[in-house]
Write an enzyme that holds these catalytic residues in place. Structure first.
Site, mmCIF file in Angstrom:
data_model
loop_
_atom_site.group_PDB
_atom_site.id
_atom_site.type_symbol
_atom_site.label_atom_id
_atom_site.label_comp_id
_atom_site.label_asym_id
_atom_site.label_seq_id
_atom_site.Cartn_x
_atom_site.Cartn_y
_atom_site.Cartn_z
ATOM 1 N N ILE A 13 0.855 -1.196 0.000
ATOM 2 C CA ILE A 13 0.000 0.000 0.000
ATOM 3 C C ILE A 13 0.886 1.239 0.000
ATOM 4 C CG2 ILE A 13 -1.761 1.268 1.266
ATOM 5 C CD1 ILE A 13 -2.605 -1.443 2.502
ATOM 6 N N HIS A 14 0.842 1.997 -1.083
ATOM 7 C CA HIS A 14 1.618 3.246 -1.176
ATOM 8 C C HIS A 14 0.918 4.157 -2.168
ATOM 9 C CE1 HIS A 14 3.900 2.218 -4.996
ATOM 10 N NE2 HIS A 14 3.306 1.102 -4.697
#
Lengths: 168, 143
Positions: A13-14
């Site tokens: 998740i980024h």
């Protein structure tokens, strides 16, 4: 529940996921499938802390993630649009082997590690990755390398895999 | 102990800084800080570019391990919701009691370098945040 994106990304998740794909696809769920992170509640909380408030994060091991995706109405109730993330081709292949039906997979971040070779700009693979890509292709999964929506999309096919393997 | 008290006791404390950003933002910010203030010790730039989450976290861990315990450190990141934020935490910033400040801008780094030998770390953090927020404004508008 509609699986709007299945993505291989070793950053999980980024920004490319939450902002890039998230703004385009408007998910209400990110399902992060990874045995190590699922086994460490603190790591799971760190990843979950980086999403916009309207998005729920569910971190599950591969077996549990596959079970949830096979029966999302029971396991992931109330969610309409999900992004599935794994950290490697091997983990995505494992989900398919566990019975998750995927017709396409987005290949995002696979960063350099010792023993890996650049397949496409910024995307590094080893023989294990190539074998898992091949298996996914044989199972009818369309593999497309694309970092963000609107970015260049490159389809992964047997020819590309063979060319990379010859350099390994 | 504040840096000033440490100096009186014959010790030098210098809080170290890590600027961890997407792309070359951090490296360029540090370059500009040095253009303005001259060579700066203890301010390192790193990027998440070309690195997985785990690899970026390892960079943070390596930086934390080289900190002198008496000095301590601060981590600056560019976006609170991205991989630099995750990597800072996964790399051990919290267990090392190193604050992670997001939204880094040039003013924040200038404040860091200017005040790190004068203020205790908690005060320094607040000063950096205050100065950084002041710098986000409509130029020429009355404050």
């Amino acid at each position: 529940m509609n699986l709007v994106l299945a993505r291989i990304d070793d950053r999980f998740i980024h920004g490319q996921v939450t902002v890039g794909w998230g703004q385009r696809l408007q998910p209400d769920l990110i399902l992060l499938a990874n045995d190590e992170i699922a086994a460490d509640p603190w790591q799971a909380r760190v990843y979950a802390a980086t999403v916009p408030p309207q998005v729920t994060v569910s971190v599950r091991g591969l077996g549990a993630a596959a079970a949830a995706l096979r029966d999302p109405a029971a396991a992931l109730p109330g969610h309409e649009r999900a992004i599935l993330l794994t950290g490697s081709p091997a983990d995505m292949h494992a989900l398919v082997a566990f019975g998750v039906a995927l017709d396409r997979v987005n290949v995002g971040g696979m960063h350099f590690q010792a023993g890996k070779l650049e397949m496409l700009p910024g995307l590094y693979v080893d023989r294990d990755d190539l074998a898992n890509f091949r298996t996914l292709l044989r199972r009818g999964v369309r593999l497309a390398v694309q970092a963000v929506p609107g970015g260049r999309e490159v389809l992964v096919d047997d020819g590309l895999l063979a060319a990379v393997e010859a350099r390994l | 102990m504040t840096p000033a008290a440490a100096r009186r006791a014959g010790r030098m404390i210098m809080i170290q800084g890590l600027v961890l950003t997407h792309g070359a933002i951090g490296a360029e910010l540090v370059k500009v800080v040095e253009l303005i203030l001259g060579p700066v010790a203890g301010l390192r730039a790193e990027t998440n570019q070309g690195r997985s989450a785990k690899q970026t976290a390892e960079v943070v861990t390596g930086w934390l391990e080289q900190l002198a315990p008496a000095d301590g450190g601060l981590i600056f990141i560019d976006d609170y919701g991205g991989s630099c934020a995750s990597a800072s935490r996964l790399g051990g910033a919290e267990s090392a009691r190193v604050p992670v400040l997001s939204g880094v801008n040039l003013t924040m780094l200038l404040a860091f370098v200017t005040w790190r030998e004068e203020l205790a770390r908690a005060e320094l953090v607040q000063r950096i945040i205050d100065q950084g927020r002041l710098a986000v404004t409509v130029v020429g508008a009355a404050r």
